[in-house]
Write a protein that holds these residues in place. Structure first.
Motif, PDB file in Angstrom:
ATOM      1  N   UNK A  39       0.826  -1.203   0.000  1.00 26.11           N
ATOM      2  CA  UNK A  39       0.000   0.000   0.000  1.00 26.11           C
ATOM      3  C   UNK A  39       0.860   1.253   0.000  1.00 26.11           C
ATOM      4  N   UNK A  40       0.420   2.248  -0.738  1.00 20.79           N
ATOM      5  CA  UNK A  40       1.083   3.547  -0.716  1.00 20.79           C
ATOM      6  C   UNK A  40       0.776   4.217   0.629  1.00 20.79           C
ATOM      7  N   UNK A  41       1.709   4.980   1.183  1.00 20.52           N
ATOM      8  CA  UNK A  41       1.478   5.611   2.488  1.00 20.52           C
ATOM      9  C   UNK A  41       0.255   6.539   2.517  1.00 20.52           C
ATOM     10  N   UNK A  42      -0.157   7.061   1.379  1.00 21.89           N
ATOM     11  CA  UNK A  42      -1.274   8.006   1.349  1.00 21.89           C
ATOM     12  C   UNK A  42      -2.629   7.350   1.074  1.00 21.89           C
ATOM     13  N   UNK A  43      -2.722   6.015   1.081  1.00 21.67           N
ATOM     14  CA  UNK A  43      -4.016   5.387   0.796  1.00 21.67           C
ATOM     15  C   UNK A  43      -5.022   5.741   1.888  1.00 21.67           C
ATOM     16  N   UNK A  44      -6.311   5.686   1.551  1.00 21.16           N
ATOM     17  CA  UNK A  44      -7.367   6.014   2.516  1.00 21.16           C
ATOM     18  C   UNK A  44      -8.073   4.785   3.064  1.00 21.16           C
ATOM     19  N   UNK A  45      -8.388   3.806   2.175  1.00 17.41           N
ATOM     20  CA  UNK A  45      -9.134   2.641   2.653  1.00 17.41           C
ATOM     21  C   UNK A  45      -8.943   1.440   1.733  1.00 17.41           C
ATOM     22  N   UNK A  46      -9.190   0.278   2.308  1.00 15.40           N
ATOM     23  CA  UNK A  46      -9.227  -0.993   1.580  1.00 15.40           C
ATOM     24  C   UNK A  46     -10.648  -1.519   1.735  1.00 15.40           C
ATOM     25  N   UNK A  59     -23.870  -8.409 -11.625  1.00  8.58           N
ATOM     26  CA  UNK A  59     -23.494  -9.128 -10.408  1.00  8.58           C
ATOM     27  C   UNK A  59     -23.946  -8.336  -9.180  1.00  8.58           C
ATOM     28  N   UNK A  60     -24.405  -9.051  -8.148  1.00  8.77           N
ATOM     29  CA  UNK A  60     -24.917  -8.417  -6.935  1.00  8.77           C
ATOM     30  C   UNK A  60     -23.857  -8.383  -5.848  1.00  8.77           C
ATOM     31  N   UNK A  61     -23.837  -7.288  -5.081  1.00  5.09           N
ATOM     32  CA  UNK A  61     -23.005  -7.214  -3.877  1.00  5.09           C
ATOM     33  C   UNK A  61     -23.758  -7.933  -2.770  1.00  5.09           C
ATOM     34  N   UNK A  62     -23.139  -8.951  -2.176  1.00  2.89           N
ATOM     35  CA  UNK A  62     -23.800  -9.666  -1.083  1.00  2.89           C
ATOM     36  C   UNK A  62     -23.084  -9.444   0.253  1.00  2.89           C
ATOM     37  N   UNK A  63     -21.961  -8.709   0.221  1.00  4.33           N
ATOM     38  CA  UNK A  63     -21.267  -8.352   1.453  1.00  4.33           C
ATOM     39  C   UNK A  63     -20.134  -7.389   1.163  1.00  4.33           C
ATOM     40  N   UNK A  64     -19.792  -6.586   2.179  1.00  4.78           N
ATOM     41  CA  UNK A  64     -18.700  -5.628   2.013  1.00  4.78           C
ATOM     42  C   UNK A  64     -18.109  -5.309   3.371  1.00  4.78           C
ATOM     43  N   UNK A  65     -16.782  -5.146   3.406  1.00  9.62           N
ATOM     44  CA  UNK A  65     -16.107  -4.631   4.590  1.00  9.62           C
ATOM     45  C   UNK A  65     -15.120  -3.578   4.120  1.00  9.62           C
ATOM     46  N   UNK A  66     -15.021  -2.505   4.885  1.00  7.93           N
ATOM     47  CA  UNK A  66     -14.113  -1.409   4.549  1.00  7.93           C
ATOM     48  C   UNK A  66     -13.192  -1.180   5.745  1.00  7.93           C
ATOM     49  N   UNK A  67     -11.883  -1.126   5.486  1.00  2.00           N
ATOM     50  CA  UNK A  67     -10.888  -0.895   6.527  1.00  2.00           C
ATOM     51  C   UNK A  67     -10.138   0.382   6.158  1.00  2.00           C
ATOM     52  N   UNK A  68     -10.171   1.363   7.033  1.00  5.02           N
ATOM     53  CA  UNK A  68      -9.498   2.621   6.755  1.00  5.02           C
ATOM     54  C   UNK A  68      -8.047   2.579   7.223  1.00  5.02           C
ATOM     55  N   UNK A  69      -7.257   3.507   6.729  1.00  6.09           N
ATOM     56  CA  UNK A  69      -5.856   3.607   7.145  1.00  6.09           C
ATOM     57  C   UNK A  69      -5.786   3.847   8.652  1.00  6.09           C
ATOM     58  N   UNK A  70      -6.693   4.669   9.180  1.00  5.93           N
ATOM     59  CA  UNK A  70      -6.703   4.938  10.620  1.00  5.93           C
ATOM     60  C   UNK A  70      -6.990   3.674  11.430  1.00  5.93           C
ATOM     61  N   UNK A  71      -7.893   2.839  10.939  1.00  3.41           N
ATOM     62  CA  UNK A  71      -8.211   1.584  11.633  1.00  3.41           C
ATOM     63  C   UNK A  71      -6.986   0.671  11.672  1.00  3.41           C
ATOM     64  N   UNK A  72      -6.248   0.600  10.559  1.00  2.00           N
ATOM     65  CA  UNK A  72      -5.045  -0.228  10.522  1.00  2.00           C
ATOM     66  C   UNK A  72      -3.957   0.315  11.438  1.00  2.00           C
ATOM     67  N   UNK A  73      -3.848   1.633  11.524  1.00  2.22           N
ATOM     68  CA  UNK A  73      -2.849   2.247  12.420  1.00  2.22           C
ATOM     69  C   UNK A  73      -3.171   1.940  13.877  1.00  2.22           C
ATOM     70  N   UNK A  74      -4.453   1.910  14.231  1.00  8.73           N
ATOM     71  CA  UNK A  74      -4.864   1.617  15.604  1.00  8.73           C
ATOM     72  C   UNK A  74      -4.689   0.150  15.971  1.00  8.73           C
ATOM     73  N   UNK A  75      -4.858  -0.747  14.969  1.00 10.46           N
ATOM     74  CA  UNK A  75      -4.796  -2.188  15.210  1.00 10.46           C
ATOM     75  C   UNK A  75      -3.940  -2.864  14.133  1.00 10.46           C
ATOM     76  N   UNK A  76      -2.613  -2.691  14.206  1.00 12.77           N
ATOM     77  CA  UNK A  76      -1.776  -3.282  13.142  1.00 12.77           C
ATOM     78  C   UNK A  76      -1.816  -4.775  13.230  1.00 12.77           C
TER      79      UNK A  76
END
Length: 76
Positions: A39-46, A59-76
């Motif tokens: 990941x580039x250091x300036x990314x915002x979310x995965x 195609x239908x979306x049947x599930x999604x999860x979003x992880x932000x850069x801040x969330x990863x920094x808090x819980x590496x």
């Protein structure tokens, strides 16, 4: 039909970078795939989308999860 044809798409800042294989006719898919993403250091979310492949329509979306850069920094 009581089943789906799921696959996953991984996006970094809304850019698709990975698409898994489709697991046909199941509600309990297992992909067994591993990916390494730099990941580039300036990314915002995965975001990870679970999709249901459909030959006759979109195609239908049947599930999604979003992880932000801040969330990863808090819980590496």
């Amino acid at each position: 039909t009581g089943s789906s044809d799921p696959y996953c798409i991984v996006k970094v800042d809304d850019e698709a970078i990975i698409r898994t294989a489709t697991v046909w006719k199941t509600l309990s898919p297992f992909w067994g795939e591993e990916y390494e993403v730099h990941l580039q250091p300036a990314f915002h979310s995965i975001s990870i989308y679970v999709m249901d492949e459909d030959a006759l329509s979109r195609d239908d979306v049947i599930g999604k999860v979003c992880i932000t850069r801040d969330m990863l920094a808090e819980h590496p």
